[in-house]
Design a protein around this motif. Structure first.
Motif, PDB file in Angstrom:
ATOM      1  N   SER A   1      58.018  26.590 -47.416  1.00 20.13           N
ATOM      2  CA  SER A   1      56.725  25.946 -46.965  1.00 20.13           C
ATOM      3  C   SER A   1      57.120  24.468 -46.596  1.00 20.13           C
ATOM      4  CB  SER A   1      55.636  26.397 -47.876  1.00 20.13           C
ATOM      5  OG  SER A   1      55.339  27.587 -47.944  1.00 20.13           O
TER       6      SER A   1
ATOM      7  N   PHE B   1      59.267  23.995 -43.671  1.00 21.98           N
ATOM      8  CA  PHE B   1      58.459  24.174 -42.367  1.00 21.98           C
ATOM      9  C   PHE B   1      57.696  23.169 -42.110  1.00 21.98           C
ATOM     10  CE2 PHE B   1      59.726  28.582 -42.180  1.00 21.98           C
ATOM     11  CZ  PHE B   1      58.889  29.137 -41.249  1.00 21.98           C
TER      12      PHE B   1
ATOM     13  N   TYR C   1      58.276  20.679 -38.668  1.00 22.28           N
ATOM     14  CA  TYR C   1      57.120  20.399 -37.477  1.00 22.28           C
ATOM     15  C   TYR C   1      56.602  19.027 -37.486  1.00 22.28           C
ATOM     16  CZ  TYR C   1      57.310  25.339 -36.669  1.00 22.28           C
ATOM     17  OH  TYR C   1      57.554  26.809 -35.924  1.00 22.28           O
TER      18      TYR C   1
ATOM     19  N   LYS D   1      53.012  28.887 -47.439  1.00 23.73           N
ATOM     20  CA  LYS D   1      52.298  29.028 -45.893  1.00 23.73           C
ATOM     21  C   LYS D   1      51.680  30.477 -45.914  1.00 23.73           C
ATOM     22  CE  LYS D   1      53.474  25.551 -43.383  1.00 23.73           C
ATOM     23  NZ  LYS D   1      52.750  24.341 -42.659  1.00 23.73           N
TER      24      LYS D   1
END
Length: 519
Positions: free
Chosen positions: A43, A46, A50, A365
């Motif tokens: 998570s 990620f 981004y 997530k």
């Protein structure tokens, strides 16, 4: 023993234990081990990826240039579908596990997947006070982008990973909604690619029927490629007042009273039992008493709902100043209270030791939790866990909480007021005037004896229809087609599906989201 050898020995013992118990047994009965060791680090990766991507795109000003090219690619895919004979329905190609909704979208396996890679902020127009964004922009991304510029949006739905597209095609709400309405009511224009491949812009004055029909349509009228959202000036803090209230009638009276006050920037209630709640009101401000600042979003801080509960247990009121962005995402770290009530995730996540050592990785997530949950866990949750938001008129609040208690007995309950204008579309008040509504959110394991998911939820849905309320469509829905269109006004929606030749291009919203249609 060196740290490397210690880590190696620990991993070896873990693998031996997994082999002894069996991987499926570990994932079902000790899933928190998998979550902590694998999903939390993933998570973080990620988020870092981004965030770096969003920063680079904005610094290079590449989003507006690439947007037109990406939209043309979507149009080309739709036209290709037409040339192939329009044999299957279309849907977005985004994998179902990436959505925040807990529902499993099996339709993606049989429909024509249209790839839509639109995840950037396109333009911040300070003169018009409007931000133009692509549909996969998240709430965390948007507030991080706007706040340093001195702006925010009027309604910032709680969780970081909620996307603009999901909040428009579904719905979104926040504790400022008693002033601004639902997320859709803060939007001033949408851009869509329709079933014939054409690109259309709609607003209250341009293609207005389409503008009002898009919210709650769940992508069954066209593909959203951009949205324009109102902005308001941001302030540094939210001055929040906590007030414990006892007695159901007093809870409802106090919550209704505060929700009608426009001087309150935010109104929220957490109901901890049938007779106990904390009502919170907030005001945006740039000034704060330094001794009362609470940076509740810091990783080592207690989860917000547990922090609020302290005022109930101590039976005292209180005032704090919470940094605005911390307030907007106050329930993100604990995914409301899901991390605690779902014992397989991180039931000890609010423990001070865990927070200080590993809280910076929380939350995992939701998309990764969905991807790795497996069929056994999914069925277990479906039968023994509820995640539902029911929108009911404020005048029915007391009766609604009693019904939630009898049919579900899930606590805490989340109360969030919102004004519902009498606009065309699937969701509007029964009368001719705007009406004050409340979102009642139930997330957790029902304590009602002999709880049965389908029967209990059908009973809840029947009650919500009887008071002219609405069910949020991200969650499991058990209504028949007739019951669904009794709850929602489909007149404009069906008219546009006929006019725009959507019937061969997209499934009806009921067929896309309701369990009775999907099974």
């Amino acid at each position: 023993m060196s740290p490397v050898w210690s880590l190696g020995a620990g991993l070896l013992l873990l693998l031996l234990w997994v082999r002894h118990r069996g991987l499926e047994a570990v994932l079902v009965h000790h899933r928190w081990v998998f979550v902590c060791l694998f999903l939390l680090p993933l998570s973080i990766l990620f988020d870092v990826y981004y965030q770096l991507r969003a920063w680079a795109v904005w610094r290079l000003h590449s989003a507006p240039r690439q947007h037109a090219q990406r939209v043309r690619h979507i149009q080309a895919q739709v036209r290709e579908w037409k040339n192939e004979g329009s044999k299957r329905y279309m849907c977005t190609g985004r994998p179902g596990w990436l959505t925040v909704s807990l529902r499993v979208g099996k339709y993606k396996k049989i429909h024509k997947n249209i790839m839509i890679n639109l995840m950037d902020v396109l333009e911040v127009d300070s003169e018009r006070q409007v931000v133009r964004v692509e549909p996969l922009v998240t709430m965390g991304q948007l507030t991080a982008h706007l706040n340093p510029m001195g702006w925010t949006i009027p309604v910032v739905p709680e969780l970081d990973d909620l996307t603009v597209g999901g909040l428009i095609m579904g719905t979104g709400i926040e504790s400022s909604s008693h002033i601004y309405g639902l997320f859709q009511h803060t939007c001033v224009a949408y851009e869509l690619v329709l079933a014939d491949g054409s690109l259309v812009r709609c607003s209250p004055t341009e293609n207005s029927d389409l503008f009002y029909a898009v919210p709650w349509s769940c992508g069954t009228l066209g593909f959203l490629v951009a949205a324009e959202i109102k902005m308001i000036p941001a302030k540094k803090y939210v001055k929040i007042h906590y007030e414990p209230v006892r007695g159901l009638r007093k809870i409802c009276e106090k919550f209704t009273e505060e929700s009608k006050k426009k001087e309150n920037s935010f109104v929220e209630g957490l109901v901890y039992s049938l007779e106990e709640a904390v009502i919170m009101t907030g005001v945006l401000t740039d000034e704060a008493e330094q001794s009362k600042i609470n940076r509740i979003g810091n990783y080592y801080k207690p989860w917000f709902f547990k922090h609020v509960e302290k005022y109930l247990k101590a039976d005292r009121t209180g005032v704090e100043y919470i940094p605005s962005r911390h307030y907007y995402h106050r329930h993100t770290r604990s995914i409301f209270w899901e991390l605690q009530v779902r014992s397989d995730i991180i039931p000890f996540g609010n423990n001070p030791i865990f927070r200080y050592l590993f809280g910076w990785m929380v939350p995992p997530k939701i998309s990764l939790l969905k991807l790795t949950q497996g069929e056994a866990i999914r069925k277990l949750y479906e039968q023994h866990h509820v995640v539902q938001d029911m929108l009911v008129p404020m005048k029915s609040l007391e009766k609604s909480i009693q019904t939630f208690h009898v049919d579900l007995n899930v606590y805490p309950l989340w109360l969030c007021p919102f004004i519902l204008p009498n606009n065309p579309g699937m969701v509007h008040p029964k009368g001719d005037e705007a009406e004050l509504y409340v979102d009642i959110g139930a997330y957790g394991e029902p304590k009602r004896k002999q709880f049965e998911a389908r029967a209990s939820m059908r009973q809840m849905e029947k009650f919500v229809r009887s008071v002219h309320g609405f069910q949020m469509l991200y969650a499991d829905c058990y209504m028949t087609r007739e019951e669904f269109w009794d709850m929602f006004d489909g007149s404009l929606y069906h008219k546009l599906r006929e006019q725009m030749n959507c019937k061969d291009a997209f499934p009806e919203v009921y067929d896309k989201i309701c369990k009775a249609a999907r099974h």
